[in-house]
Enzyme design. Structure first.
Site, mmCIF file in Angstrom:
data_model
loop_
_atom_site.group_PDB
_atom_site.id
_atom_site.type_symbol
_atom_site.label_atom_id
_atom_site.label_comp_id
_atom_site.label_asym_id
_atom_site.label_seq_id
_atom_site.Cartn_x
_atom_site.Cartn_y
_atom_site.Cartn_z
ATOM 1 N N GLU A 8 -116.357 -75.007 1.121
ATOM 2 C CA GLU A 8 -116.649 -74.979 2.552
ATOM 3 C C GLU A 8 -117.794 -75.925 2.941
ATOM 4 O O GLU A 8 -117.851 -76.408 4.071
ATOM 5 C CB GLU A 8 -117.015 -73.550 2.982
ATOM 6 C CG GLU A 8 -115.897 -72.533 2.888
ATOM 7 C CD GLU A 8 -114.941 -72.592 4.066
ATOM 8 O OE1 GLU A 8 -115.090 -73.488 4.915
ATOM 9 O OE2 GLU A 8 -114.043 -71.732 4.129
ATOM 10 N N HIS B 140 -113.669 -77.453 4.207
ATOM 11 C CA HIS B 140 -113.646 -76.626 5.411
ATOM 12 C C HIS B 140 -112.648 -77.177 6.427
ATOM 13 O O HIS B 140 -112.679 -78.350 6.771
ATOM 14 C CB HIS B 140 -115.038 -76.604 6.030
ATOM 15 C CG HIS B 140 -115.138 -75.802 7.288
ATOM 16 N ND1 HIS B 140 -115.177 -74.428 7.283
ATOM 17 C CD2 HIS B 140 -115.210 -76.169 8.602
ATOM 18 C CE1 HIS B 140 -115.276 -73.986 8.527
ATOM 19 N NE2 HIS B 140 -115.292 -75.024 9.340
ATOM 20 N N SER C 142 -113.134 -70.995 11.487
ATOM 21 C CA SER C 142 -114.457 -71.593 11.662
ATOM 22 C C SER C 142 -115.191 -70.904 12.812
ATOM 23 O O SER C 142 -115.419 -69.704 12.760
ATOM 24 C CB SER C 142 -114.323 -73.103 11.874
ATOM 25 O OG SER C 142 -115.567 -73.758 11.809
#
Length: 548
Positions: free
Chosen positions: A355, A463, A223
């Site tokens: 995501e 995500h 991330s």
């Protein structure tokens, strides 16, 4: 015999030591399955006049000190706000328990520490490869203690490919990524990235004393940590040397690469700066930065948390993130990779299939096409009406085409949720990865896409779920996030992990063969990176249109 056993027990229990480059000897923790040196300071406390500024290397002696527990994480902000109240019940628990969205306590401004975990009995002469982890958290929260690396080190020993794992704290939110003209003029933009870079230099100087090889460093992150990893590829137009030697020889990016951001003194960064200044009561100060530096830690925390969090509406329009500064990040990040201004190293880069679903949950008030268009206009202030039209056509309101992908009419908790989730995931992660891979010619490339949680209601393969498999659980995902990554750090080839499916190198998204390793609940298989071509064209024909 008894004396021998006692001597053996004493040897096993002996605290590990390491000698730093300056001759200081420090002591760590013998955790039996590994040896840990935790909370070692690498920079002076960034407080007072050093608040918001690039870090200053730590200078005091550490000789004879013990480092057996993690230091406090850096100051953070609340990423949720009222977001928690809007979550569907069947998604709330997963989101709130997701490691990537947890504030790591305790936290403090005096936080710039580094951690080293090595296999038991490692000698200084071992010369082991090093995996240097950069945590994620939307550039607003997180800490090194949340992603300890114990499983990575243990698995590396079992594989016969031992590694040393390093992680660091870096400043986040306003403390690390405040923007605006005052910050730009002072040369203090992207302080959190400077923290990371200084930690890399600390590794270059000192890791040999722990048994690591400074010429075999792989940087990796997830991330915001993945985006940070990318930034270090293009830092100084790709010059990754320190004292004449590369700081790293490979990179792994899990969900993130180019950051779609305006410069440090751009419109939105300046807007956030002004919000912090006003909320902190510094609006009338002649020197607003000096006023902010004079605030108590708690007062700055409150002012920072008054700005939109990573999960606030409109989602992913981050208040704090890396921005071009004209010096270390010399251009927009899409231009840098397009123009070949990056370090030439082998890379792995990949994503989760859905995501955007976590971030789409903050926009459940958007239910009509007209509201979706207004949402896109608010999010992308540089985009023309024609570009918004193209975006709307590429990401239609047809719920069978949205994210979570491949779920037909299901999971459409609002008429626009799957549309917005698809766009957010592609722009920030999945199709940005394809853009990077199409232009990056710096070394061997491998890419992956996980569909491991495709049956999960609302969120799909969301995500941040890769961290669960990487640090805590075992499954087909951990074969990639542990075994393959460890092999890559050792041999620059993930196939050296003995994967049951050969991982092909990536040449381009238009190639005829399979070029993508895919993960699902049953195992590994290969596929083509050619999905959603119209969406790719809409988003990346002119990337600056969608900068924030």
């Amino acid at each position: 015999m008894k004396l021998c056993l006692l001597a053996l027990g004493a040897a096993v229990a002996a605290a590990p030591t390491a000698t730093l480059a300056n001759g200081d000897t420090i002591t760590g923790l013998n955790a039996i399955v590994n040896e840990k040196f935790l909370g070692i300071p690498f920079a002076e406390p960034p407080v007072g006049t050093l608040r918001f500024k690039p870090p200053v290397p730590y200078s005091a002696s550490l000789n004879g000190q013990q480092f057996t527990s993690y230091g406090p994480s850096c100051m953070q902000m609340n990423p949720m706000g009222s977001f928690e109240d809007t979550l569907p019940k069947n998604a709330r628990h997963l989101v709130l328990q997701s490691k990537i969205f947890q504030v790591v306590l305790p936290n403090d401004e005096d936080c710039l520490t580094i951690n080293v975990i090595r296999p038991p009995g490692t000698r200084a002469s071992a010369g082991l490869p090093v995996m240097l982890w950069i945590f994620g958290g939307g550039f607003e929260l997180g800490g090194s203690s949340l992603f300890p690396g114990d499983q990575m080190v243990a698995k590396s020993v079992l594989m016969g490919k031992p590694v040393i794992h390093v992680s660091m704290n870096y400043r986040v939110a306003s403390w690390g990524f405040l923007a605006g003209p005052d910050i730009q003029n002072e040369g203090s933009g992207n302080a959190g990235l400077h923290d990371q870079r200084l930690a890399m230099q600390w590794v270059a100087d000192n890791i040999a004393g722990f048994g690591g090889d400074p010429s075999k460093v792989t940087i990796y992150g997830e991330s915001a940590g993945s985006m940070s990893t990318f930034v270090h590829l293009v830092w100084n137009d790709g010059d990754n040397t320190y004292n004449g030697k590369p700081l790293f020889r490979a990179a792994i990016m899990q969900s993130g690469c180019m950051v779609p951001s305006d410069p440090v003194d751009g419109t939105y960064g300046t807007e956030i700066y002004n919000q912090v200044v006003a909320s902190a009561g510094c609006g009338s100060a002649s020197d607003k930065l000096a006023c902010l530096r004079g605030l108590s830690q708690d007062t700055l925390y409150q002012a920072t948390s008054d700005t939109p969090g990573v999960l606030a509406y409109p989602s992913l329009r981050l208040s704090y993130l890396p921005r071009p500064d004209g010096t270390f990040i010399t251009d927009d990040m899409y231009a840098l990779v397009r123009d070949g201004k990056y370090a030439h190293v082998p890379v792995i880069i990949g994503d989760q299939n859905d995501e955007g679903t976590l971030f789409g949950l903050s926009s459940l008030n958007v239910t009509t096409d007209a509201q979706a268009r207004a949402y896109f206009k608010q999010s992308f202030i540089h985009a023309s009406d024609a570009e918004i039209d193209t975006l709307m056509a590429a990401y239609t309101s047809d719920i069978t085409q949205g994210s979570p992908f491949d779920t037909g009419i299901f999971n459409a908790i609002t008429p626009q949720f799957k549309r917005i989730s698809a766009l957010l995931g592609d722009l920030a992660f999945t199709l940005a990865r394809r853009y990077f891979l199409n232009y990056y010619q710096g070394g061997t490339k491998y890419s992956f896409l996980s569909k491991q949680l495709s049956g999960l209601p609302v969120l799909g393969t969301f995500h941040g779920n890769d961290i669960i498999w990487q640090d805590y659980l075992v499954g087909s995902g951990s074969v990639i996030y542990n075994n393959a990554f460890i092999a890559f750090a050792n041999d620059l080839d993930p196939n050296k992990a003995g994967l049951w499916t050969n991982w092909p190198t990536y040449t381009s998204s238009s190639q005829s063969g399979n070029n993508l390793m895919q993960i699902n609940g049953l195992g590994l298989y290969t596929g083509k990176d050619n999905f959603r071509p119209d969406a790719y064209s809409a988003l990346f024909s002119n990337p600056p249109s969608f900068f924030v």
